[in-house]
Design a protein around this motif. Structure first.
Motif, PDB file in Angstrom:
ATOM      1  N   ARG A 414       0.835  -1.209   0.000  1.00 28.82           N
ATOM      2  CA  ARG A 414       0.000   0.000   0.000  1.00 28.82           C
ATOM      3  C   ARG A 414       0.865   1.252   0.000  1.00 28.82           C
ATOM      4  O   ARG A 414       0.627   2.179  -0.798  1.00 28.82           O
ATOM      5  CB  ARG A 414      -0.917  -0.010   1.221  1.00 28.82           C
ATOM      6  N   ALA A 415       1.846   1.299   0.855  1.00 29.77           N
ATOM      7  CA  ALA A 415       2.698   2.487   0.943  1.00 29.77           C
ATOM      8  C   ALA A 415       3.447   2.729  -0.368  1.00 29.77           C
ATOM      9  O   ALA A 415       3.576   3.870  -0.831  1.00 29.77           O
ATOM     10  CB  ALA A 415       3.693   2.323   2.095  1.00 29.77           C
ATOM     11  N   THR A 416       3.916   1.660  -0.980  1.00 36.72           N
ATOM     12  CA  THR A 416       4.657   1.785  -2.235  1.00 36.72           C
ATOM     13  C   THR A 416       3.783   2.368  -3.338  1.00 36.72           C
ATOM     14  O   THR A 416       4.198   3.295  -4.055  1.00 36.72           O
ATOM     15  CB  THR A 416       5.202   0.410  -2.667  1.00 36.72           C
ATOM     16  N   TYR A 417       2.568   1.863  -3.467  1.00 36.99           N
ATOM     17  CA  TYR A 417       1.713   2.325  -4.561  1.00 36.99           C
ATOM     18  C   TYR A 417       1.069   3.678  -4.269  1.00 36.99           C
ATOM     19  O   TYR A 417       0.823   4.458  -5.194  1.00 36.99           O
ATOM     20  CB  TYR A 417       0.669   1.251  -4.896  1.00 36.99           C
ATOM     21  N   GLN A 418       0.820   3.977  -3.018  1.00 31.66           N
ATOM     22  CA  GLN A 418       0.306   5.315  -2.707  1.00 31.66           C
ATOM     23  C   GLN A 418       1.355   6.385  -3.002  1.00 31.66           C
ATOM     24  O   GLN A 418       1.023   7.484  -3.448  1.00 31.66           O
ATOM     25  CB  GLN A 418      -0.135   5.378  -1.246  1.00 31.66           C
ATOM     26  N   ALA A 419       2.619   6.053  -2.772  1.00 31.17           N
ATOM     27  CA  ALA A 419       3.686   7.010  -3.075  1.00 31.17           C
ATOM     28  C   ALA A 419       3.857   7.185  -4.583  1.00 31.17           C
ATOM     29  O   ALA A 419       4.079   8.299  -5.069  1.00 31.17           O
ATOM     30  CB  ALA A 419       4.998   6.534  -2.445  1.00 31.17           C
ATOM     31  N   ALA A 420       3.755   6.073  -5.312  1.00 39.15           N
ATOM     32  CA  ALA A 420       3.961   6.132  -6.762  1.00 39.15           C
ATOM     33  C   ALA A 420       2.750   6.697  -7.501  1.00 39.15           C
ATOM     34  O   ALA A 420       2.890   7.340  -8.545  1.00 39.15           O
ATOM     35  CB  ALA A 420       4.293   4.741  -7.289  1.00 39.15           C
ATOM     36  N   TYR A 421       1.544   6.452  -6.961  1.00 42.92           N
ATOM     37  CA  TYR A 421       0.303   6.889  -7.625  1.00 42.92           C
ATOM     38  C   TYR A 421      -0.593   7.596  -6.607  1.00 42.92           C
ATOM     39  O   TYR A 421      -1.579   7.033  -6.127  1.00 42.92           O
ATOM     40  CB  TYR A 421      -0.432   5.684  -8.227  1.00 42.92           C
ATOM     41  N   PRO A 422      -0.258   8.818  -6.231  1.00 41.15           N
ATOM     42  CA  PRO A 422      -1.019   9.511  -5.184  1.00 41.15           C
ATOM     43  C   PRO A 422      -2.468   9.787  -5.575  1.00 41.15           C
ATOM     44  O   PRO A 422      -3.305  10.027  -4.704  1.00 41.15           O
ATOM     45  CB  PRO A 422      -0.240  10.818  -4.991  1.00 41.15           C
ATOM     46  N   ASP A 423      -2.786   9.730  -6.873  1.00 42.47           N
ATOM     47  CA  ASP A 423      -4.161   9.981  -7.303  1.00 42.47           C
ATOM     48  C   ASP A 423      -4.983   8.696  -7.399  1.00 42.47           C
ATOM     49  O   ASP A 423      -6.175   8.741  -7.729  1.00 42.47           O
ATOM     50  CB  ASP A 423      -4.178  10.694  -8.651  1.00 42.47           C
ATOM     51  N   ALA A 424      -4.371   7.546  -7.131  1.00 44.17           N
ATOM     52  CA  ALA A 424      -5.116   6.286  -7.171  1.00 44.17           C
ATOM     53  C   ALA A 424      -6.073   6.211  -5.978  1.00 44.17           C
ATOM     54  O   ALA A 424      -5.830   6.802  -4.919  1.00 44.17           O
ATOM     55  CB  ALA A 424      -4.164   5.099  -7.148  1.00 44.17           C
ATOM     56  N   VAL A 425      -7.158   5.464  -6.162  1.00 45.15           N
ATOM     57  CA  VAL A 425      -8.163   5.296  -5.109  1.00 45.15           C
ATOM     58  C   VAL A 425      -7.822   4.046  -4.289  1.00 45.15           C
ATOM     59  O   VAL A 425      -7.588   2.974  -4.852  1.00 45.15           O
ATOM     60  CB  VAL A 425      -9.576   5.161  -5.711  1.00 45.15           C
ATOM     61  N   VAL A 426      -7.805   4.215  -2.973  1.00 42.13           N
ATOM     62  CA  VAL A 426      -7.488   3.107  -2.076  1.00 42.13           C
ATOM     63  C   VAL A 426      -8.715   2.781  -1.240  1.00 42.13           C
ATOM     64  O   VAL A 426      -9.355   3.679  -0.689  1.00 42.13           O
ATOM     65  CB  VAL A 426      -6.318   3.473  -1.134  1.00 42.13           C
ATOM     66  N   ASP A 427      -9.070   1.492  -1.176  1.00 39.66           N
ATOM     67  CA  ASP A 427     -10.121   1.109  -0.228  1.00 39.66           C
ATOM     68  C   ASP A 427      -9.766  -0.217   0.419  1.00 39.66           C
ATOM     69  O   ASP A 427      -8.949  -0.985  -0.101  1.00 39.66           O
ATOM     70  CB  ASP A 427     -11.508   1.090  -0.881  1.00 39.66           C
ATOM     71  N   THR A 428     -10.366  -0.475   1.573  1.00 38.78           N
ATOM     72  CA  THR A 428     -10.050  -1.659   2.369  1.00 38.78           C
ATOM     73  C   THR A 428     -11.310  -2.443   2.714  1.00 38.78           C
ATOM     74  O   THR A 428     -11.424  -3.019   3.787  1.00 38.78           O
ATOM     75  CB  THR A 428      -9.307  -1.259   3.662  1.00 38.78           C
ATOM     76  N   LEU A 429     -12.276  -2.450   1.783  1.00 38.41           N
ATOM     77  CA  LEU A 429     -13.516  -3.200   2.008  1.00 38.41           C
ATOM     78  C   LEU A 429     -13.224  -4.672   2.262  1.00 38.41           C
ATOM     79  O   LEU A 429     -13.827  -5.302   3.127  1.00 38.41           O
ATOM     80  CB  LEU A 429     -14.450  -3.035   0.800  1.00 38.41           C
ATOM     81  N   ASP A 430     -12.283  -5.232   1.489  1.00 35.01           N
ATOM     82  CA  ASP A 430     -11.896  -6.631   1.656  1.00 35.01           C
ATOM     83  C   ASP A 430     -10.434  -6.737   1.249  1.00 35.01           C
ATOM     84  O   ASP A 430     -10.107  -6.839   0.071  1.00 35.01           O
ATOM     85  CB  ASP A 430     -12.772  -7.528   0.783  1.00 35.01           C
ATOM     86  N   LEU A 432      -6.850  -5.090   0.493  1.00 34.04           N
ATOM     87  CA  LEU A 432      -6.414  -3.811  -0.072  1.00 34.04           C
ATOM     88  C   LEU A 432      -6.757  -3.770  -1.554  1.00 34.04           C
ATOM     89  O   LEU A 432      -6.347  -4.654  -2.311  1.00 34.04           O
ATOM     90  CB  LEU A 432      -4.894  -3.665   0.098  1.00 34.04           C
ATOM     91  N   THR A 433      -7.520  -2.762  -1.970  1.00 37.11           N
ATOM     92  CA  THR A 433      -7.782  -2.538  -3.393  1.00 37.11           C
ATOM     93  C   THR A 433      -7.253  -1.162  -3.762  1.00 37.11           C
ATOM     94  O   THR A 433      -7.603  -0.165  -3.119  1.00 37.11           O
ATOM     95  CB  THR A 433      -9.288  -2.604  -3.714  1.00 37.11           C
ATOM     96  N   ILE A 434      -6.404  -1.103  -4.771  1.00 37.75           N
ATOM     97  CA  ILE A 434      -5.900   0.159  -5.295  1.00 37.75           C
ATOM     98  C   ILE A 434      -6.343   0.259  -6.755  1.00 37.75           C
ATOM     99  O   ILE A 434      -6.086  -0.650  -7.551  1.00 37.75           O
ATOM    100  CB  ILE A 434      -4.376   0.268  -5.177  1.00 37.75           C
ATOM    101  N   THR A 435      -7.035   1.356  -7.068  1.00 37.35           N
ATOM    102  CA  THR A 435      -7.655   1.522  -8.379  1.00 37.35           C
ATOM    103  C   THR A 435      -7.116   2.768  -9.068  1.00 37.35           C
ATOM    104  O   THR A 435      -7.147   3.864  -8.499  1.00 37.35           O
ATOM    105  CB  THR A 435      -9.182   1.626  -8.251  1.00 37.35           C
ATOM    106  N   HIS A 436      -6.641   2.586 -10.288  1.00 37.18           N
ATOM    107  CA  HIS A 436      -6.143   3.685 -11.132  1.00 37.18           C
ATOM    108  C   HIS A 436      -6.926   3.574 -12.447  1.00 37.18           C
ATOM    109  O   HIS A 436      -6.429   3.051 -13.439  1.00 37.18           O
ATOM    110  CB  HIS A 436      -4.639   3.515 -11.348  1.00 37.18           C
ATOM    111  N   TRP A 437      -8.170   4.045 -12.430  1.00 34.35           N
ATOM    112  CA  TRP A 437      -9.069   3.735 -13.535  1.00 34.35           C
ATOM    113  C   TRP A 437      -9.769   4.977 -14.084  1.00 34.35           C
ATOM    114  O   TRP A 437      -9.368   5.529 -15.097  1.00 34.35           O
ATOM    115  CB  TRP A 437     -10.092   2.683 -13.094  1.00 34.35           C
ATOM    116  N   ASP A 438     -10.840   5.422 -13.438  1.00 34.12           N
ATOM    117  CA  ASP A 438     -11.665   6.503 -13.983  1.00 34.12           C
ATOM    118  C   ASP A 438     -10.850   7.773 -14.186  1.00 34.12           C
ATOM    119  O   ASP A 438     -10.293   8.337 -13.235  1.00 34.12           O
ATOM    120  CB  ASP A 438     -12.852   6.790 -13.053  1.00 34.12           C
ATOM    121  N   GLY A 439     -10.783   8.223 -15.434  1.00 30.69           N
ATOM    122  CA  GLY A 439     -10.059   9.449 -15.744  1.00 30.69           C
ATOM    123  C   GLY A 439      -8.558   9.311 -15.734  1.00 30.69           C
ATOM    124  O   GLY A 439      -7.836  10.314 -15.803  1.00 30.69           O
TER     125      GLY A 439
END
Length: 485
Positions: A414-430, A432-439
């Motif tokens: 999580r820390a690695t991808y949040q640093a590399a893609y600060p505009d990605a959406v992170v959620d923890t419903l089940d 860790l999901t990191i989404t780099h999709w809409d727009g």
């Protein structure tokens, strides 16, 4: 103390164990007593519906369970061999609690139980199963607390319940047929791999005329229809690619339009197109979901569809314009509850479980198969072209990695991808999901979640094209496995 430790076999959603070492008729009897007390009595029900799959251990386990239930003054209706969705039908149709004896796709040495309340409402860890386990364990440990397992004076009501038998296969087949418009289908040749499981009983009844229904324009080529709980041909688990190889070859050899594969208790259905390629369960979710949504809209009703969070983004993209799409955690208890909460018309999972409001929010692979056949038969294109419409993206499938500290590894990713893609959406419903999709470009998402029962992290990746998916998959796996090394 008993030789049986029920915490080993009674898990979050069902019962599953080796017979008779972990799961015996005596254990089934104790669970029967507990089920009658925890589920049946509070609901004021007078009977329990019981079914079983083709495993050799089934009759003895059913008999033990029936002894426990009837000791509490509750009747048992034994519907004999059936699929799990056949048991759900019985529970819904008769408005009675039910129990299915099956170990699904597990090897022959196993058996188990899936329990539900009246109307096929699931019994899980938080909805009665933990209490059932506790009571059953006490009964076994104390050789029958209050005499319930040995006919003591406190065993239950003076009048024991009765056991009767009834065949509901024809009613089940007719009900499923009533939920799908199969008129106007063109003739189709379909190869069906039952895996020596319960589809060997249900397919001739639903897709054929074995239950007295009118014939459909289908030529069914049967594979492994003999009911055999030793699974002599291959494991009855089509989720594993190796278990689809026979079907894929047969579809091509017979020049068939479609292939269908069912698991041991026939509640999951997998689809193979005319080229022998497996069709993603996410594509089936989108196809069936759109059909169910269209039916709702034709009736003037708005529609909601449920999908677990690792189904393809195509499900959201294709269904989102027509219905509300609600994401849920992986697991049937979560999706069934979410469906009921939202009054959803349909729900799908990546594991090929398909849920229908009109089937008491329960899962039925056979009903999904009918929808696929109706969709294919109502238009002239081959199954591969139909599947392509619902498979615009590339997915990795589920990849497991053994880890010693799942939480620490997940935090690092999580820390690695949040640093590399600060505009990605992170959620923890089940997990860790990191989404780099809409727009965003490139479009991708991944989910990393820990197994509930093993020291594993499960990775699912999807992207707009294969190269992006492959790079993301390899990068995340490298982080997971390096961090845990």
């Amino acid at each position: 103390m008993s030789d049986f430790d029920l915490s080993r076999i009674i898990k979050a959603y069902d019962v599953r164990g080796i017979v008779p070492k972990e799961f015996s008729a005596r254990v089934a009897e104790a669970v029967g007593v507990a089920f009658a007390r925890v589920v049946v009595a509070p609901e004021g029900a007078s009977r329990v519906v019981v079914g079983r799959d083709m495993r050799d251990s089934g009759p003895d386990l059913v008999a033990g369970f029936a002894r426990g239930v009837t000791s509490q003054g509750v009747d048992v209706l034994d519907v004999g061999m059936c699929s799990t969705d056949g048991l759900y039908f019985a529970s819904g149709h008769l408005d009675a609690p039910g129990v299915m004896f099956t170990a699904s796709h597990n090897p022959a040495a196993y058996n188990g139980m899936k329990l539900c309340r009246a109307g096929a409402r699931p019994v899980g860890q938080d909805t009665g199963l933990a209490e059932i386990r506790e009571i059953a364990q006490e009964l076994l440990d104390d050789a029958g607390v209050d005499g319930a397992l040995d006919g003591g004076e406190d065993a239950g009501p003076a009048a024991r319940g009765s056991v009767s038998r009834r065949d509901l296969l024809g009613d089940y087949a007719g009900f499923l047929r009533s939920l799908v418009d199969l008129s106007g289908m063109r003739p189709l040749k379909v190869v069906v791999d039952a895996g020596n499981g319960m589809a060997g009983l249900t397919v001739p009844a639903v897709l054929g005329d074995a239950a007295g229904l009118a014939g459909l324009p289908l030529e069914v080529v049967p594979m492994y229809f003999e009911l055999d709980g030793t699974f002599p041909n291959h494991e009855a688990n089509p989720l594993e690619p190796a278990n689809l190889l026979d079907l894929q070859a047969a579809v091509v050899a017979h020049e068939a339009d479609l292939g269908l594969a069912f698991d041991g208790d026939a509640d999951r259905c997998f689809v193979v197109d005319e080229t022998g390629a497996a069709v993603s369960p996410s594509a089936v979710t989108a196809l069936v979901g759109l059909r169910e949504v269209a039916r709702e809209k034709a009736a003037g009703r708005s529609a909601t569809v449920i999908a677990n969070l690792i189904t393809s983004r195509a499900v959201t993209d294709l269904l989102g314009a027509e219905a509300d799409v609600v994401r849920t955690r992986v697991g049937h208890s979560f999706i069934k509850q979410t469906m009921a909460d939202h009054g959803a018309v349909f729900g799908g999972e990546h594991s090929a479980h398909y849920y229908f409001r009109d089937f008491w929010y329960a899962d039925t692979g056979m009903l999904a198969a009918l929808h696929v056949l109706a969709a294919l038969g109502s238009q002239p294109h081959p199954a591969s072209a139909l599947a392509d419409m619902y498979t615009p993206y590339t997915a990795s499938g589920e990849i497991n990695s053994t880890v010693t500290d799942a939480a620490a590894v997940t935090d690092h990713v999580r820390a690695t991808y949040q640093a590399a893609y600060p505009d990605a959406v992170v959620d923890t419903l089940d997990g860790l999901t990191i989404t780099h999709w809409d727009g965003h470009h490139p479009k991708w998402w991944f989910n990393l979640r820990a197994s509930n029962t093993e020291p594993l992290l499960r990775l699912n990746v999807e992207a707009a094209d294969h190269d992006i998916m492959t790079k993301l998959r390899d990068d995340v796996l490298s982080l997971v496995r390096k961090e845990d090394a």
